[in-house]
Scaffold this motif. Structure first.
Motif, PDB file in Angstrom:
ATOM      1  N   GLU A 252       8.524 -26.133 -48.691  1.00 32.86           N
ATOM      2  CA  GLU A 252       8.237 -26.086 -47.258  1.00 32.86           C
ATOM      3  C   GLU A 252       9.529 -26.178 -46.452  1.00 32.86           C
ATOM      4  O   GLU A 252       9.750 -25.398 -45.508  1.00 32.86           O
ATOM      5  N   ALA A 253      10.400 -27.120 -46.815  1.00 29.60           N
ATOM      6  CA  ALA A 253      11.666 -27.277 -46.101  1.00 29.60           C
ATOM      7  C   ALA A 253      12.510 -26.011 -46.210  1.00 29.60           C
ATOM      8  O   ALA A 253      13.161 -25.598 -45.243  1.00 29.60           O
ATOM      9  N   LEU A 254      12.495 -25.384 -47.386  1.00 27.66           N
ATOM     10  CA  LEU A 254      13.277 -24.170 -47.575  1.00 27.66           C
ATOM     11  C   LEU A 254      12.753 -23.033 -46.697  1.00 27.66           C
ATOM     12  O   LEU A 254      13.536 -22.304 -46.078  1.00 27.66           O
ATOM     13  N   PHE A 255      11.439 -22.867 -46.624  1.00 23.43           N
ATOM     14  CA  PHE A 255      10.883 -21.832 -45.755  1.00 23.43           C
ATOM     15  C   PHE A 255      11.306 -22.044 -44.298  1.00 23.43           C
ATOM     16  O   PHE A 255      11.717 -21.108 -43.611  1.00 23.43           O
ATOM     17  N   LEU A 256      11.220 -23.274 -43.822  1.00 22.80           N
ATOM     18  CA  LEU A 256      11.595 -23.558 -42.433  1.00 22.80           C
ATOM     19  C   LEU A 256      13.070 -23.279 -42.192  1.00 22.80           C
ATOM     20  O   LEU A 256      13.454 -22.716 -41.154  1.00 22.80           O
ATOM     21  N   LEU A 282       7.794 -19.040 -37.178  1.00 26.22           N
ATOM     22  CA  LEU A 282       7.974 -17.595 -37.000  1.00 26.22           C
ATOM     23  C   LEU A 282       7.784 -17.192 -35.544  1.00 26.22           C
ATOM     24  O   LEU A 282       8.528 -16.352 -35.010  1.00 26.22           O
ATOM     25  N   ALA A 283       6.793 -17.781 -34.890  1.00 21.99           N
ATOM     26  CA  ALA A 283       6.534 -17.455 -33.483  1.00 21.99           C
ATOM     27  C   ALA A 283       7.735 -17.798 -32.610  1.00 21.99           C
ATOM     28  O   ALA A 283       8.086 -17.049 -31.689  1.00 21.99           O
ATOM     29  N   ARG A 482       7.325 -32.547 -37.884  1.00 21.10           N
ATOM     30  CA  ARG A 482       8.348 -33.426 -37.292  1.00 21.10           C
ATOM     31  C   ARG A 482       9.241 -34.019 -38.383  1.00 21.10           C
ATOM     32  O   ARG A 482      10.465 -34.084 -38.232  1.00 21.10           O
ATOM     33  N   ALA A 483       8.621 -34.441 -39.485  1.00 23.39           N
ATOM     34  CA  ALA A 483       9.398 -35.049 -40.573  1.00 23.39           C
ATOM     35  C   ALA A 483      10.357 -34.040 -41.204  1.00 23.39           C
ATOM     36  O   ALA A 483      11.511 -34.362 -41.500  1.00 23.39           O
ATOM     37  N   GLN A 484       9.887 -32.813 -41.404  1.00 27.82           N
ATOM     38  CA  GLN A 484      10.747 -31.801 -42.004  1.00 27.82           C
ATOM     39  C   GLN A 484      11.900 -31.436 -41.077  1.00 27.82           C
ATOM     40  O   GLN A 484      13.034 -31.222 -41.531  1.00 27.82           O
ATOM     41  N   LYS A 485      11.657 -31.371 -39.786  1.00 26.27           N
ATOM     42  CA  LYS A 485      12.731 -31.049 -38.839  1.00 26.27           C
ATOM     43  C   LYS A 485      13.809 -32.135 -38.856  1.00 26.27           C
ATOM     44  O   LYS A 485      15.003 -31.837 -38.807  1.00 26.27           O
ATOM     45  N   ARG A 494      19.975 -25.781 -39.816  1.00 28.04           N
ATOM     46  CA  ARG A 494      19.338 -25.405 -38.555  1.00 28.04           C
ATOM     47  C   ARG A 494      17.840 -25.672 -38.638  1.00 28.04           C
ATOM     48  O   ARG A 494      17.207 -25.423 -39.664  1.00 28.04           O
ATOM     49  N   THR A 495      17.260 -26.169 -37.555  1.00 29.86           N
ATOM     50  CA  THR A 495      15.834 -26.489 -37.547  1.00 29.86           C
ATOM     51  C   THR A 495      15.085 -25.510 -36.661  1.00 29.86           C
ATOM     52  O   THR A 495      15.605 -25.039 -35.660  1.00 29.86           O
ATOM     53  N   PRO A 496      13.847 -25.190 -37.008  1.00 36.13           N
ATOM     54  CA  PRO A 496      13.063 -24.266 -36.182  1.00 36.13           C
ATOM     55  C   PRO A 496      12.696 -24.901 -34.850  1.00 36.13           C
ATOM     56  O   PRO A 496      12.316 -26.071 -34.790  1.00 36.13           O
ATOM     57  N   ARG A 497      12.814 -24.131 -33.780  1.00 38.47           N
ATOM     58  CA  ARG A 497      12.480 -24.635 -32.449  1.00 38.47           C
ATOM     59  C   ARG A 497      10.984 -24.443 -32.223  1.00 38.47           C
ATOM     60  O   ARG A 497      10.533 -23.393 -31.757  1.00 38.47           O
ATOM     61  N   THR A 498      10.221 -25.446 -32.582  1.00 44.33           N
ATOM     62  CA  THR A 498       8.772 -25.365 -32.435  1.00 44.33           C
ATOM     63  C   THR A 498       8.264 -26.577 -31.687  1.00 44.33           C
ATOM     64  O   THR A 498       8.874 -27.635 -31.675  1.00 44.33           O
TER      65      THR A 498
END
Length: 505
Positions: A252-256, A282-283, A482-485, A494-498
Protein backbone atom coordinates in the motif's frame (compact mmCIF):
# COMPACT_ATOMS: atom_id res chain seq x y z
CA UNK A 1 14.52 6.18 -4.82
CA UNK A 2 11.02 4.81 -4.23
CA UNK A 3 12.29 1.65 -2.59
CA UNK A 4 12.72 2.43 1.10
CA UNK A 5 13.22 -0.66 3.35
CA UNK A 6 10.80 -0.60 6.25
CA UNK A 7 8.38 1.72 4.43
CA UNK A 8 7.68 0.84 0.79
CA UNK A 9 9.46 -2.52 0.80
CA UNK A 10 10.97 -5.20 2.99
CA UNK A 11 14.28 -5.59 1.17
CA UNK A 12 16.16 -4.01 -1.74
CA UNK A 13 18.60 -6.26 -3.57
CA UNK A 14 20.39 -6.04 -6.89
CA UNK A 15 19.64 -8.50 -9.66
CA UNK A 16 22.17 -8.89 -12.47
CA UNK A 17 19.33 -9.47 -14.92
CA UNK A 18 15.56 -9.67 -14.85
CA UNK A 19 12.71 -10.58 -17.15
CA UNK A 20 9.07 -9.58 -17.43
CA UNK A 21 7.04 -12.46 -18.86
CA UNK A 22 3.79 -11.67 -20.67
CA UNK A 23 1.18 -14.40 -20.20
CA UNK A 24 1.45 -17.91 -18.89
CA UNK A 25 2.45 -19.90 -21.97
CA UNK A 26 5.98 -18.51 -21.81
CA UNK A 27 5.99 -18.66 -17.99
CA UNK A 28 5.13 -22.36 -17.86
CA UNK A 29 7.80 -23.12 -20.46
CA UNK A 30 10.44 -21.13 -18.58
CA UNK A 31 9.45 -22.58 -15.20
CA UNK A 32 9.80 -26.16 -16.44
CA UNK A 33 13.20 -25.45 -17.99
CA UNK A 34 14.47 -23.75 -14.83
CA UNK A 35 13.28 -26.54 -12.54
CA UNK A 36 15.07 -29.13 -14.66
CA UNK A 37 18.30 -27.29 -13.77
CA UNK A 38 17.64 -27.35 -10.02
CA UNK A 39 20.37 -28.85 -7.85
CA UNK A 40 19.26 -28.20 -4.29
CA UNK A 41 15.71 -26.91 -3.84
CA UNK A 42 12.46 -25.84 -5.50
CA UNK A 43 9.98 -23.82 -3.42
CA UNK A 44 6.46 -22.85 -4.48
CA UNK A 45 4.16 -20.25 -2.95
CA UNK A 46 0.71 -20.11 -4.51
CA UNK A 47 -2.88 -19.10 -3.91
CA UNK A 48 -3.89 -22.17 -5.92
CA UNK A 49 -1.92 -25.08 -7.34
CA UNK A 50 -3.49 -27.79 -9.51
CA UNK A 51 -1.24 -30.82 -10.17
CA UNK A 52 -3.14 -31.47 -13.43
CA UNK A 53 -1.88 -28.22 -14.96
CA UNK A 54 -0.13 -28.83 -18.29
CA UNK A 55 3.07 -27.00 -19.14
CA UNK A 56 2.26 -27.13 -22.86
CA UNK A 57 -1.48 -27.73 -23.33
CA UNK A 58 -2.49 -29.69 -26.40
CA UNK A 59 -5.72 -29.17 -28.35
CA UNK A 60 -8.58 -30.81 -26.52
CA UNK A 61 -6.60 -31.26 -23.32
CA UNK A 62 -4.99 -34.51 -24.49
CA UNK A 63 -1.66 -34.12 -22.70
CA UNK A 64 0.65 -36.95 -21.65
CA UNK A 65 0.90 -37.33 -17.89
CA UNK A 66 4.58 -36.39 -17.99
CA UNK A 67 3.57 -32.86 -19.09
CA UNK A 68 1.40 -32.31 -16.01
CA UNK A 69 3.18 -30.43 -13.23
CA UNK A 70 2.24 -32.88 -10.47
CA UNK A 71 3.69 -35.87 -12.32
CA UNK A 72 6.68 -33.78 -13.40
CA UNK A 73 7.58 -32.86 -9.80
CA UNK A 74 7.23 -36.46 -8.62
CA UNK A 75 9.47 -37.69 -11.44
CA UNK A 76 11.98 -34.92 -10.69
CA UNK A 77 12.05 -35.96 -7.03
CA UNK A 78 12.72 -39.57 -8.03
CA UNK A 79 15.53 -38.80 -10.45
CA UNK A 80 17.12 -36.18 -8.18
CA UNK A 81 16.57 -37.46 -4.62
CA UNK A 82 18.80 -34.69 -3.25
CA UNK A 83 16.22 -32.04 -4.27
CA UNK A 84 14.15 -30.43 -1.54
CA UNK A 85 10.79 -29.76 -3.23
CA UNK A 86 8.17 -27.93 -1.16
CA UNK A 87 4.81 -26.41 -2.03
CA UNK A 88 2.89 -24.05 0.25
CA UNK A 89 -0.61 -23.02 -0.79
CA UNK A 90 -3.53 -21.31 0.87
CA UNK A 91 -5.83 -23.59 2.83
CA UNK A 92 -8.86 -22.35 0.95
CA UNK A 93 -12.38 -22.98 2.16
CA UNK A 94 -14.29 -25.71 0.33
CA UNK A 95 -16.56 -23.33 -1.68
CA UNK A 96 -13.52 -21.45 -3.05
CA UNK A 97 -11.57 -24.66 -3.64
CA UNK A 98 -14.57 -25.96 -5.59
CA UNK A 99 -14.22 -23.11 -8.09
CA UNK A 100 -10.67 -24.35 -8.83
CA UNK A 101 -11.39 -28.07 -9.27
CA UNK A 102 -10.92 -28.78 -5.53
CA UNK A 103 -7.19 -28.12 -5.72
CA UNK A 104 -6.70 -28.41 -1.95
CA UNK A 105 -7.86 -32.04 -2.02
CA UNK A 106 -6.04 -32.93 -5.25
CA UNK A 107 -2.73 -31.46 -4.05
CA UNK A 108 -2.48 -33.60 -0.94
CA UNK A 109 -3.58 -36.75 -2.76
CA UNK A 110 -1.11 -36.20 -5.61
CA UNK A 111 2.04 -36.13 -3.46
CA UNK A 112 1.21 -38.80 -0.88
CA UNK A 113 4.05 -41.33 -0.64
CA UNK A 114 6.60 -39.09 -2.36
CA UNK A 115 9.40 -36.87 -1.08
CA UNK A 116 7.59 -33.76 -2.38
CA UNK A 117 6.32 -31.86 0.66
CA UNK A 118 2.94 -30.24 0.11
CA UNK A 119 1.36 -28.11 2.87
CA UNK A 120 -1.77 -25.97 3.10
CA UNK A 121 -1.39 -22.71 5.00
CA UNK A 122 -4.26 -21.57 7.20
CA UNK A 123 -2.24 -19.23 9.42
CA UNK A 124 -4.27 -16.08 8.84
CA UNK A 125 -7.50 -14.44 10.02
CA UNK A 126 -10.89 -15.87 9.06
CA UNK A 127 -11.86 -14.59 5.62
CA UNK A 128 -8.32 -13.60 4.54
CA UNK A 129 -6.31 -15.46 1.91
CA UNK A 130 -2.67 -16.25 1.19
CA UNK A 131 -2.27 -14.76 -2.27
CA UNK A 132 1.50 -14.76 -2.99
CA UNK A 133 2.70 -16.49 -6.18
CA UNK A 134 6.34 -17.45 -6.72
CA UNK A 135 8.81 -20.23 -7.48
CA UNK A 136 12.32 -20.09 -5.95
CA UNK A 137 15.00 -22.41 -7.33
CA UNK A 138 18.22 -23.04 -5.37
CA UNK A 139 17.98 -19.56 -3.83
CA UNK A 140 19.66 -18.47 -7.08
CA UNK A 141 16.71 -17.80 -9.38
CA UNK A 142 13.06 -16.94 -8.78
CA UNK A 143 9.76 -16.12 -10.45
CA UNK A 144 7.34 -13.71 -8.78
CA UNK A 145 4.07 -12.29 -10.04
CA UNK A 146 0.32 -12.78 -10.28
CA UNK A 147 -0.09 -16.16 -11.97
CA UNK A 148 -1.22 -19.30 -10.19
CA UNK A 149 -0.52 -22.79 -11.47
CA UNK A 150 -4.00 -23.81 -12.58
CA UNK A 151 -5.09 -25.09 -16.04
CA UNK A 152 -7.31 -22.13 -16.97
CA UNK A 153 -4.49 -19.60 -16.45
CA UNK A 154 -2.69 -20.67 -19.62
CA UNK A 155 -2.86 -18.30 -22.60
CA UNK A 156 -0.57 -16.69 -25.17
CA UNK A 157 -0.05 -12.96 -25.78
CA UNK A 158 -2.18 -13.34 -28.95
CA UNK A 159 -5.29 -14.11 -26.84
CA UNK A 160 -6.80 -15.97 -29.78
CA UNK A 161 -10.52 -16.65 -29.96
CA UNK A 162 -11.32 -20.33 -29.67
CA UNK A 163 -7.73 -21.46 -29.13
CA UNK A 164 -8.10 -25.26 -28.92
CA UNK A 165 -5.28 -25.39 -26.37
CA UNK A 166 -7.62 -23.63 -23.92
CA UNK A 167 -10.19 -26.38 -24.35
CA UNK A 168 -11.17 -27.98 -21.05
CA UNK A 169 -12.02 -31.65 -20.58
CA UNK A 170 -15.71 -30.75 -20.73
CA UNK A 171 -15.05 -29.48 -24.27
CA UNK A 172 -15.54 -25.86 -23.24
CA UNK A 173 -12.97 -23.21 -24.10
CA UNK A 174 -12.19 -21.08 -21.07
CA UNK A 175 -11.84 -17.30 -21.60
CA UNK A 176 -8.62 -15.57 -22.64
CA UNK A 177 -6.63 -14.49 -19.63
CA UNK A 178 -3.80 -12.00 -19.16
CA UNK A 179 -1.11 -12.68 -16.56
CA UNK A 180 2.35 -11.29 -15.82
CA UNK A 181 5.32 -12.82 -14.04
CA UNK A 182 8.83 -11.55 -13.37
CA UNK A 183 12.12 -13.42 -13.08
CA UNK A 184 15.21 -12.42 -11.10
CA UNK A 185 18.46 -14.03 -10.02
CA UNK A 186 21.22 -13.52 -7.48
CA UNK A 187 20.59 -11.70 -4.18
CA UNK A 188 16.98 -10.85 -5.12
CA UNK A 189 16.17 -14.55 -5.59
CA UNK A 190 17.91 -15.42 -2.31
CA UNK A 191 15.69 -12.89 -0.49
CA UNK A 192 12.55 -14.47 -1.97
CA UNK A 193 13.83 -17.79 -0.66
CA UNK A 194 14.01 -16.26 2.81
CA UNK A 195 10.43 -15.06 2.47
CA UNK A 196 9.36 -18.62 1.63
CA UNK A 197 11.18 -19.95 4.68
CA UNK A 198 9.39 -17.47 6.95
CA UNK A 199 5.99 -18.51 5.58
CA UNK A 200 6.86 -22.21 5.85
CA UNK A 201 7.92 -21.89 9.48
CA UNK A 202 4.81 -19.91 10.41
CA UNK A 203 2.55 -22.45 8.68
CA UNK A 204 4.23 -25.69 9.77
CA UNK A 205 6.52 -24.87 12.70
CA UNK A 206 9.43 -26.36 10.76
CA UNK A 207 12.52 -24.23 10.19
CA UNK A 208 14.37 -24.61 6.88
CA UNK A 209 18.05 -23.73 7.19
CA UNK A 210 19.34 -21.03 4.87
CA UNK A 211 22.36 -22.35 2.95
CA UNK A 212 25.58 -20.75 4.10
CA UNK A 213 26.84 -20.28 0.56
CA UNK A 214 24.81 -19.75 -2.60
CA UNK A 215 25.50 -22.06 -5.50
CA UNK A 216 27.81 -20.53 -8.09
CA UNK A 217 25.53 -21.00 -11.06
CA UNK A 218 22.17 -19.75 -12.30
CA UNK A 219 19.18 -21.91 -13.34
CA UNK A 220 18.15 -19.11 -15.71
CA UNK A 221 16.53 -20.99 -18.62
CA UNK A 222 17.88 -20.53 -22.13
CA UNK A 223 14.35 -19.95 -23.47
CA UNK A 224 13.87 -16.84 -21.30
CA UNK A 225 15.20 -13.55 -22.62
CA UNK A 226 16.31 -11.03 -20.00
CA UNK A 227 14.80 -7.61 -20.77
CA UNK A 228 16.02 -5.69 -17.72
CA UNK A 229 19.16 -5.40 -15.65
CA UNK A 230 21.19 -4.90 -13.74
CA UNK A 231 18.59 -3.13 -11.58
CA UNK A 232 17.49 -2.67 -7.98
CA UNK A 233 14.79 -5.17 -6.98
CA UNK A 234 12.50 -4.30 -4.10
CA UNK A 235 10.34 -6.91 -2.37
CA UNK A 236 7.13 -5.52 -0.86
CA UNK A 237 4.70 -7.47 1.31
CA UNK A 238 1.18 -7.36 2.64
CA UNK A 239 0.33 -9.33 5.76
CA UNK A 240 -2.55 -9.23 8.20
CA UNK A 241 -1.83 -9.17 11.90
CA UNK A 242 -2.30 -12.72 13.19
CA UNK A 243 -0.98 -14.28 16.40
CA UNK A 244 2.67 -13.17 16.58
CA UNK A 245 2.81 -11.96 12.96
CA UNK A 246 2.63 -8.15 12.62
CA UNK A 247 0.53 -6.26 10.10
CA UNK A 248 2.55 -5.30 7.01
CA UNK A 249 1.32 -2.69 4.51
CA UNK A 250 4.41 -2.19 2.36
CA UNK A 251 2.50 -2.70 -0.90
CA UNK A 252 0.00 0.00 0.00
CA UNK A 253 2.77 2.44 0.93
CA UNK A 254 4.58 1.67 -2.32
CA UNK A 255 1.48 2.35 -4.43
CA UNK A 256 0.96 5.72 -2.71
CA UNK A 257 4.60 6.68 -3.17
CA UNK A 258 4.57 5.65 -6.84
CA UNK A 259 1.44 7.68 -7.56
CA UNK A 260 2.86 10.71 -5.76
CA UNK A 261 6.23 10.56 -7.55
CA UNK A 262 4.95 10.12 -11.13
CA UNK A 263 5.80 13.00 -13.48
CA UNK A 264 4.34 11.97 -16.84
CA UNK A 265 2.67 8.57 -16.66
CA UNK A 266 0.93 6.22 -14.26
CA UNK A 267 0.16 2.96 -16.09
CA UNK A 268 -1.72 0.29 -14.13
CA UNK A 269 -3.14 -3.10 -15.08
CA UNK A 270 -5.10 -4.77 -12.32
CA UNK A 271 -7.81 -7.31 -11.66
CA UNK A 272 -9.64 -5.21 -9.06
CA UNK A 273 -9.76 -1.42 -8.73
CA UNK A 274 -11.82 -0.56 -5.68
CA UNK A 275 -9.60 1.05 -3.03
CA UNK A 276 -10.80 4.55 -2.06
CA UNK A 277 -7.31 5.29 -0.72
CA UNK A 278 -5.86 4.72 -4.19
CA UNK A 279 -8.76 6.53 -5.85
CA UNK A 280 -8.06 9.60 -3.72
CA UNK A 281 -4.35 9.51 -4.53
CA UNK A 282 -4.99 9.17 -8.28
CA UNK A 283 -7.71 11.82 -8.24
CA UNK A 284 -5.33 14.30 -6.60
CA UNK A 285 -2.81 13.83 -9.44
CA UNK A 286 -5.53 14.20 -12.09
CA UNK A 287 -6.58 17.50 -10.54
CA UNK A 288 -3.09 18.97 -10.96
CA UNK A 289 -2.81 21.19 -14.08
CA UNK A 290 0.50 19.58 -15.07
CA UNK A 291 0.11 16.18 -13.47
CA UNK A 292 0.71 12.77 -15.10
CA UNK A 293 -1.48 10.76 -17.43
CA UNK A 294 -3.34 7.93 -15.71
CA UNK A 295 -3.89 4.88 -17.91
CA UNK A 296 -5.84 2.00 -16.37
CA UNK A 297 -6.59 -1.45 -17.80
CA UNK A 298 -8.94 -3.96 -16.19
CA UNK A 299 -11.50 -6.60 -17.14
CA UNK A 300 -14.88 -5.48 -18.49
CA UNK A 301 -16.52 -7.61 -15.80
CA UNK A 302 -15.30 -10.27 -13.39
CA UNK A 303 -15.99 -13.90 -14.32
CA UNK A 304 -17.55 -14.89 -10.99
CA UNK A 305 -20.99 -13.82 -9.82
CA UNK A 306 -19.71 -12.84 -6.35
CA UNK A 307 -17.00 -10.57 -7.77
CA UNK A 308 -19.48 -9.00 -10.17
CA UNK A 309 -21.72 -8.16 -7.23
CA UNK A 310 -18.91 -6.79 -5.08
CA UNK A 311 -15.75 -5.76 -6.94
CA UNK A 312 -17.40 -4.63 -10.20
CA UNK A 313 -19.93 -2.46 -8.37
CA UNK A 314 -17.28 -0.89 -6.19
CA UNK A 315 -14.99 -0.33 -9.19
CA UNK A 316 -17.72 1.84 -10.69
CA UNK A 317 -17.45 4.08 -7.62
CA UNK A 318 -13.64 4.10 -8.02
CA UNK A 319 -13.92 5.18 -11.68
CA UNK A 320 -16.59 7.75 -10.89
CA UNK A 321 -14.30 9.35 -8.33
CA UNK A 322 -11.56 9.65 -10.95
CA UNK A 323 -13.91 11.03 -13.60
CA UNK A 324 -14.99 13.77 -11.19
CA UNK A 325 -11.35 14.89 -11.04
CA UNK A 326 -10.61 14.50 -14.76
CA UNK A 327 -11.06 18.15 -15.76
CA UNK A 328 -7.68 18.13 -17.55
CA UNK A 329 -8.69 14.98 -19.49
CA UNK A 330 -5.69 12.87 -18.61
CA UNK A 331 -7.61 9.77 -17.47
CA UNK A 332 -7.78 6.82 -19.89
CA UNK A 333 -9.46 3.61 -18.66
CA UNK A 334 -9.77 0.55 -20.89
CA UNK A 335 -10.91 -3.06 -20.91
CA UNK A 336 -9.32 -5.45 -23.44
CA UNK A 337 -11.21 -7.73 -25.81
CA UNK A 338 -10.14 -10.35 -28.32
CA UNK A 339 -10.24 -9.83 -32.07
CA UNK A 340 -13.71 -11.39 -31.94
CA UNK A 341 -14.90 -8.97 -29.25
CA UNK A 342 -14.85 -11.38 -26.29
CA UNK A 343 -13.55 -10.25 -22.92
CA UNK A 344 -10.00 -10.91 -21.83
CA UNK A 345 -9.73 -11.50 -18.08
CA UNK A 346 -7.07 -9.16 -16.73
CA UNK A 347 -5.57 -10.98 -13.76
CA UNK A 348 -2.17 -9.27 -14.07
CA UNK A 349 -1.00 -6.79 -11.44
CA UNK A 350 1.31 -4.34 -13.20
CA UNK A 351 2.33 -0.74 -12.55
CA UNK A 352 4.77 1.32 -14.59
CA UNK A 353 5.69 4.83 -13.45
CA UNK A 354 7.29 7.03 -16.12
CA UNK A 355 10.37 5.15 -17.34
CA UNK A 356 11.67 4.64 -13.83
CA UNK A 357 9.79 1.75 -12.23
CA UNK A 358 8.07 -1.48 -13.23
CA UNK A 359 6.19 -3.39 -10.56
CA UNK A 360 4.74 -6.91 -10.88
CA UNK A 361 3.19 -9.02 -8.16
CA UNK A 362 0.06 -10.39 -6.57
CA UNK A 363 -1.36 -7.15 -5.10
CA UNK A 364 -4.71 -5.94 -6.36
CA UNK A 365 -5.80 -2.32 -6.18
CA UNK A 366 -8.42 -3.14 -3.55
CA UNK A 367 -8.67 -2.92 0.22
CA UNK A 368 -7.88 -6.48 1.19
CA UNK A 369 -4.65 -6.60 -0.83
CA UNK A 370 -3.44 -3.57 1.13
CA UNK A 371 -3.60 -5.11 4.57
CA UNK A 372 -5.80 -8.18 4.96
CA UNK A 373 -4.50 -10.83 2.54
CA UNK A 374 -0.91 -12.03 2.12
CA UNK A 375 0.77 -10.50 -0.94
CA UNK A 376 4.21 -10.12 -2.49
CA UNK A 377 5.26 -7.69 -5.24
CA UNK A 378 8.61 -7.29 -6.97
CA UNK A 379 9.55 -3.77 -8.06
CA UNK A 380 12.40 -3.15 -10.50
CA UNK A 381 13.69 0.41 -10.32
CA UNK A 382 16.19 2.19 -12.55
CA UNK A 383 19.02 3.27 -10.28
CA UNK A 384 22.75 3.84 -10.51
CA UNK A 385 24.79 2.22 -11.86
CA UNK A 386 23.09 1.68 -15.21
CA UNK A 387 20.03 3.88 -14.60
CA UNK A 388 19.94 5.31 -18.13
CA UNK A 389 19.97 1.86 -19.72
CA UNK A 390 17.32 0.60 -17.31
CA UNK A 391 15.01 3.49 -18.22
CA UNK A 392 15.24 2.59 -21.88
CA UNK A 393 14.47 -1.03 -21.00
CA UNK A 394 11.41 -0.04 -18.93
CA UNK A 395 10.12 2.13 -21.80
CA UNK A 396 10.59 -0.81 -24.16
CA UNK A 397 8.62 -3.07 -21.79
CA UNK A 398 5.77 -0.56 -21.67
CA UNK A 399 5.68 -0.35 -25.46
CA UNK A 400 5.74 -4.14 -25.74
CA UNK A 401 2.84 -4.47 -23.32
CA UNK A 402 0.67 -1.95 -25.17
CA UNK A 403 1.64 -3.52 -28.50
CA UNK A 404 0.48 -6.91 -27.25
CA UNK A 405 -2.94 -5.44 -26.46
CA UNK A 406 -3.34 -3.78 -29.85
CA UNK A 407 -1.76 -6.40 -32.10
CA UNK A 408 0.94 -4.03 -33.36
CA UNK A 409 4.70 -3.74 -32.98
CA UNK A 410 6.43 -2.02 -30.07
CA UNK A 411 7.99 0.46 -32.50
CA UNK A 412 4.48 1.46 -33.61
CA UNK A 413 3.60 2.31 -30.02
CA UNK A 414 6.78 4.35 -29.63
CA UNK A 415 5.99 6.34 -32.78
CA UNK A 416 2.36 6.90 -31.74
CA UNK A 417 3.39 8.18 -28.30
CA UNK A 418 5.76 10.66 -29.96
CA UNK A 419 3.05 11.80 -32.37
CA UNK A 420 0.19 11.92 -29.87
CA UNK A 421 2.13 13.37 -26.97
CA UNK A 422 1.09 10.68 -24.48
CA UNK A 423 0.09 7.05 -24.06
CA UNK A 424 -3.67 7.66 -24.07
CA UNK A 425 -3.62 9.61 -27.36
CA UNK A 426 -1.23 7.00 -28.80
CA UNK A 427 -3.72 4.20 -28.08
CA UNK A 428 -6.46 6.24 -29.79
CA UNK A 429 -4.25 6.80 -32.86
CA UNK A 430 -3.37 3.12 -33.15
CA UNK A 431 -7.00 2.02 -32.85
CA UNK A 432 -8.39 4.59 -35.29
CA UNK A 433 -9.96 2.96 -38.31
CA UNK A 434 -9.78 -0.57 -36.92
CA UNK A 435 -11.59 -2.79 -34.44
CA UNK A 436 -10.77 -1.43 -30.96
CA UNK A 437 -8.97 -4.06 -28.92
CA UNK A 438 -8.97 -1.73 -25.89
CA UNK A 439 -12.51 -0.53 -25.25
CA UNK A 440 -13.48 2.28 -22.92
CA UNK A 441 -14.03 1.23 -19.31
CA UNK A 442 -16.64 3.46 -17.69
CA UNK A 443 -18.54 3.52 -14.39
CA UNK A 444 -21.95 1.91 -14.47
CA UNK A 445 -25.13 3.29 -12.87
CA UNK A 446 -25.68 1.75 -9.45
CA UNK A 447 -29.03 0.75 -8.02
CA UNK A 448 -29.85 0.81 -4.29
CA UNK A 449 -28.28 -2.61 -3.51
CA UNK A 450 -25.16 -1.93 -5.60
CA UNK A 451 -24.82 1.48 -3.95
CA UNK A 452 -24.92 -0.13 -0.51
CA UNK A 453 -22.33 -2.75 -1.54
CA UNK A 454 -19.98 -0.10 -2.98
CA UNK A 455 -20.39 2.31 -0.07
CA UNK A 456 -19.55 -0.34 2.53
CA UNK A 457 -17.04 -2.32 0.41
CA UNK A 458 -18.76 -5.62 1.09
CA UNK A 459 -16.27 -8.47 0.68
CA UNK A 460 -13.31 -6.07 0.67
CA UNK A 461 -12.09 -5.36 4.23
CA UNK A 462 -9.31 -2.88 4.90
CA UNK A 463 -7.86 -4.74 7.89
CA UNK A 464 -8.62 -7.45 10.41
CA UNK A 465 -10.52 -5.08 12.73
CA UNK A 466 -13.22 -4.28 10.15
CA UNK A 467 -13.30 -7.67 8.39
CA UNK A 468 -16.69 -8.55 9.83
CA UNK A 469 -17.72 -5.00 10.76
CA UNK A 470 -18.24 -3.15 7.46
CA UNK A 471 -19.74 -0.14 9.26
CA UNK A 472 -16.22 0.57 10.57
CA UNK A 473 -14.64 0.44 7.14
CA UNK A 474 -14.76 4.10 6.05
CA UNK A 475 -13.23 5.31 9.31
CA UNK A 476 -10.54 2.62 9.05
CA UNK A 477 -9.70 3.76 5.50
CA UNK A 478 -9.21 7.37 6.54
CA UNK A 479 -7.06 6.35 9.51
CA UNK A 480 -4.86 4.10 7.36
CA UNK A 481 -4.37 6.84 4.79
CA UNK A 482 -3.25 9.32 7.47
CA UNK A 483 -0.86 6.75 8.95
CA UNK A 484 0.68 5.92 5.58
CA UNK A 485 1.18 9.60 4.72
CA UNK A 486 3.03 10.13 8.00
CA UNK A 487 5.19 7.06 7.36
CA UNK A 488 6.07 8.13 3.83
CA UNK A 489 6.87 11.65 4.94
CA UNK A 490 9.14 10.42 7.74
CA UNK A 491 11.03 8.29 5.19
CA UNK A 492 11.57 11.36 3.01
CA UNK A 493 9.19 10.17 0.28
CA UNK A 494 6.65 12.37 -1.44
CA UNK A 495 3.14 11.93 -0.06
CA UNK A 496 -0.12 12.05 -2.03
CA UNK A 497 -2.10 15.25 -1.55
CA UNK A 498 -5.44 13.81 -0.52
CA UNK A 499 -8.18 14.81 1.83
CA UNK A 500 -10.58 12.58 3.69
CA UNK A 501 -11.97 9.50 1.95
CA UNK A 502 -14.96 10.78 0.01
CA UNK A 503 -18.27 9.09 -0.48
CA UNK A 504 -18.94 9.19 -4.21
CA UNK A 505 -21.66 6.62 -4.80
Amino acid sequence: MLLEPGTTCWRVERTPRAAVIIDMADYFTAAKAAMLKARRSIYFLNWAFDPDTAFDPQPGGENPESDLIGAFLKQLAETKPELDIRLLCWKASLPISATQNFFTLKDRKCFVGTTVSMKLDGSLPLGASHHQKMIVIDDCFAFCGGGDIVPDRWDTPCHEDGDARRLQKKRKCYPSRHELMSAVEGPAARALGELFRERWKRATGEEIALPERPLRYSPWPACLKANLGPVAAGISRTQSAYRDAPELRENEALFLAMIAQARKLIYIENQYMTSPIMAEALAARLEEPDGPEVVLISTLHCPSWFDQMTMDRTRSAFLKRLELSNKHRRLHAFCPVTAGGKIIIVHAKLAIIDDDVVRIGSTNLNNRSSGYDTECDLTLEASAPGAATARLQIKALRNQEIAHWLGVQAKDVEAAVAKGGGLGPAIALLQAGGAPRLQRLEPQPLGPLATFIAAHHIGDPIERADAWRPWRRRRAMAAKLRAQKRKLASAGLRTPRTGAIKRVV
